[in-house]
Every structure is written in structure tokens, then in C-alpha cells.
Design a protein around this motif. Structure first.
Motif, PDB file in Angstrom:
ATOM      1  N   ALA A  59       0.821  -1.073  -0.124  1.00  0.00           N
ATOM      2  CA  ALA A  59      -0.023   0.055   0.015  1.00  0.00           C
ATOM      3  C   ALA A  59       0.983   1.246  -0.043  1.00  0.00           C
ATOM      4  N   MET A  60       2.040   1.313   0.768  1.00  0.00           N
ATOM      5  CA  MET A  60       2.862   2.170   0.801  1.00  0.00           C
ATOM      6  C   MET A  60       3.354   2.576  -0.536  1.00  0.00           C
ATOM      7  N   ILE A  61       3.903   1.506  -1.117  1.00  0.00           N
ATOM      8  CA  ILE A  61       4.536   1.561  -2.505  1.00  0.00           C
ATOM      9  C   ILE A  61       3.360   2.277  -3.567  1.00  0.00           C
ATOM     10  N   LEU A  62       2.281   1.761  -3.303  1.00  0.00           N
ATOM     11  CA  LEU A  62       1.242   1.987  -4.238  1.00  0.00           C
ATOM     12  C   LEU A  62       0.957   3.603  -3.995  1.00  0.00           C
ATOM     13  N   VAL A  63       0.941   4.081  -3.007  1.00  0.00           N
ATOM     14  CA  VAL A  63       0.819   5.395  -2.692  1.00  0.00           C
ATOM     15  C   VAL A  63       1.846   6.587  -3.145  1.00  0.00           C
ATOM     16  N   TRP A  81       0.045  -2.246  -6.119  1.00  0.00           N
ATOM     17  CA  TRP A  81      -1.418  -2.324  -5.667  1.00  0.00           C
ATOM     18  C   TRP A  81      -1.505  -4.131  -5.605  1.00  0.00           C
ATOM     19  N   ILE A  82      -0.792  -4.753  -6.561  1.00  0.00           N
ATOM     20  CA  ILE A  82      -0.954  -6.227  -6.520  1.00  0.00           C
ATOM     21  C   ILE A  82      -0.323  -6.606  -5.166  1.00  0.00           C
ATOM     22  N   LEU A  83       0.691  -6.064  -4.689  1.00  0.00           N
ATOM     23  CA  LEU A  83       1.431  -6.802  -3.168  1.00  0.00           C
ATOM     24  C   LEU A  83       0.132  -6.158  -2.296  1.00  0.00           C
TER      25      LEU A  83
END
Lengths: 152, 159
Positions: free
Chosen positions: A23-27, A62-64
């Protein structure tokens, strides 16, 4: 809820870690994509940077996040049949999937936009990508609030 | 939601802001390696400001709200080992982050000097500054420390 978090079983920690990290990578990818597209002012290099931030960072994030979310929900027993899910989890799942759909659409639209840039055409489609990814970013801010604050 | 639930939500949102800033700077570090003109280097400044704001909001929010929560919530104490570890890791990450910023600002400063002097073309010295290896090292270390901090927050060793 916070005391519960402190005493959660150790076996929940790793899936939760993957969920939060994703989620952090996504954001982070969304923030970069939105910033690059917003400040590009027609510069092809920055328009591409914005698009590739979404494709190469946000999408894997998102996938993670989604896989980790499903894993931790399963570990906590929320996915069992007949078990009512709490409101914060419903909000989380709804926004995760809705945001994923918005990102997917923004990537398809942006992909066509990047292709058009190569042909020397305008960047209108990448403006649509900017709007869509801004909406997704806002949705994920709400999702983080819901998952962390756990409103009933 | 109770007041403490709100503070916890804002604490986690601050952590997201911090890591989002770190991710943003990773993307800029990769992008700036191909940039050798003052104009394009300077064009990165607004995005850098977004990253700086994200890290600043995240850094201040995590530490202030985290300390408040350590005192306010039952079951936690500021002297818990994992909380002390988090405070130390937060300080180390901040120190590495400052060094990362200083390394990359050399390129930005050079770009502004070149532009002020009317030298708008490609510049090998600017490219070398934009490819700073010490900046990459410092950002790698900051990222690793933040990763340890996240692991510490989730696994809460000793709690």
C-alpha cells in the motif's frame, strides 16, 4: 482495537507487513505519478515519468497490497462463510478494488496517451490519467484512514 | 471512533506520507540520472517540493502522534524496547534523508548557476552531480532504515 493489534498472533504479522508495504509503494507511485503529470506542462519527459511511475511502481504496489490484504483477511478469519465483516474492512476492500479499477483505466488511457506523444500528438489523454490517478490517490488516503482508525 | 483512534489513523497516514516521499525520491533519482541540462534539472523542483512536503509531514506526524499514542494507550509505554528502537530508527532515517537532500541539491544549485549564466545546453559536470553516488547510497540507507522501522512497528518485538 489498538490493544488487539498489540496482541495479534505472530503469524498475522508477515501478511500484514506485505499488505502495508504494498500500500505504501502504491501511494508513493501515485503521488509521484500525479506530481509529474501535474507539473509536466506539456514536457514529454515528465509526462512519461508520470505514466511510468503509475505503471512500474503503483501497479506492482497495488498487486502486493491486494494479495497481502487477502492473505491477512484470511488469517484473521474474515473471509470465512457466514462471518460478518466489519465496516472498516468493507471500506478497505471496496476502495482497494475501486481504486485498482481506476488505476487500470488510467493506465490504459495513459498508455494510448504516451503512444500519441511519440506520434507528436497532444497530451490530452494524459490529463485524463492525471485526473483518474488523483481520484485513486484520494480514495487510498480514505482507505488508509479506514484501515488504521477502524470506524464501526 | 475515539480520539485515540483518530490519532492512530493520522499516525498511520503520516507513515504513508513519509514512505510515499521516499518512493517519490527513488523515482526522481532514477529519472535524474539521464538529465544533463539545467532546464530539465530545474523542472524537477516542483516534484522535489512535493516529496519534501510528504517527508516533512510524515516525519513530524509519525514522531509527534507516535509519542502521544505511546503515553495515551493502555498496553504501550514509551520505554518499551520496540518503541525506543523506533525512535532511534526515526532519527537515523532523518539524518540519512538530510544527507540525501544535500547531495542532490548540489545538482539543482549547479543547474540554477548555469541557467543564470546563460549556459542552457548539456553539461557533463551537471550530469555527474545528478548521478551522485553518495546521494544514492544515503537514500538506500534511509530506505533500509525506514523498512526496519516498518518491520518494528508491525512485529513489535518484545511487546
Amino acid at each position: 482495537m489498538t490493544v488487539l493489534a498489540a496482541i495479534r498472533p505472530d503469524s498475522w504479522n508477515f501478511p500484514l507487513f506485505l499488505h502495508v508495504l504494498g500500500a505504501m509503494i502504491l501511494v508513493g507511485g501515485l503521488l509521484t505519478g500525479v506530481s509529474s503529470l501535474a507539473f509536466a506542462r506539456g514536457d514529454v519527459r515528465f509526462l512519461r515519468l508520470g505514466y511510468w511511475s503509475l505503471l512500474a511502481v503503483s501497479l506492482p504496489g497495488w498487486i502486493l497490497m491486494r494479495a497481502g490484504g487477502e492473505w491477512i483477511a484470511s488469517r484473521e478469519g474474515w473471509t470465512k462463510e457466514g462471518v460478518p465483516s466489519p465496516t472498516w474492512l468493507d471500506i478497505g476492500f471496496l476502495l482497494a478494488d475501486l481504486g485498482g479499477l481506476i488505476i487500470l483505466i488510467s493506465l490504459i488511457v495513459g498508455g494510448v496517451g504516451v503512444y500519441r506523444l511519440r506520434a507528436g500528438k497532444g497530451s490530452g489523454l494524459l490529463k485524463a490519467t492525471l485526473v483518474l490517478s488523483t481520484i485513486a490517490l484520494a480514495a487510498y488516503v480514505v482507505a488508509v484512514w479506514a484501515m488504521a482508525g477502524k470506524p464501526n | 471512533m475515539s480520539f485515540n483512534d483518530w490519532l492512530l489513523a493520522l499516525h498511520v497516514l503520516s507513515a504513508f506520507s513519509y514512505v510515499a516521499g521516499i518512493v517519490l525520491f527513488w523515482i526522481l533519482i532514477v529519472a535524474v540520472r539521464k538529465i544533463d541540462t539545467p532546464e530539465e534539472t530545474i523542472r524537477m523542483e516542483p516534484i522535489v517540493k512535493v516529496g519534501n512536503a510528504a517527508v516533512a509531514i510524515g516525519g513530524v506526524g509519525t514522531i509527534l502522534l507516535g509519542i502521544w499514542l505511546a503515553f495515551a494507550l493502555d498496553g504501550y509505554a514509551i520505554w518499551d524496547g520496540w518503541i525506543i528502537a523506533a525512535l532511534i530508527l526515526w532519527a537515523i532515517a532523518g539524518a540519512f534523508g538530510q544527507r540525501t537532500g544535500a547531495a542532490y541539491m548540489q545538482g539543482m544549485t549547479k543547474a540554477k548557476e548555469l541557467e543564470a549564466g546563460g549556459q542552457g545546453g548539456t553539461n557533463a559536470e551537471l550530469l555527474a552531480l545528478n548521478r551522485t553516488s553518495s546521494g544514492v547510497l544515503m537514500h538506500t540507507l534511509a530506505s533500509l532504515v525506514i523498512l526496519l522501522l516498518l518491520l518494528d512497528m508491525i512485529f513489535k518485538p518484545g511487546a
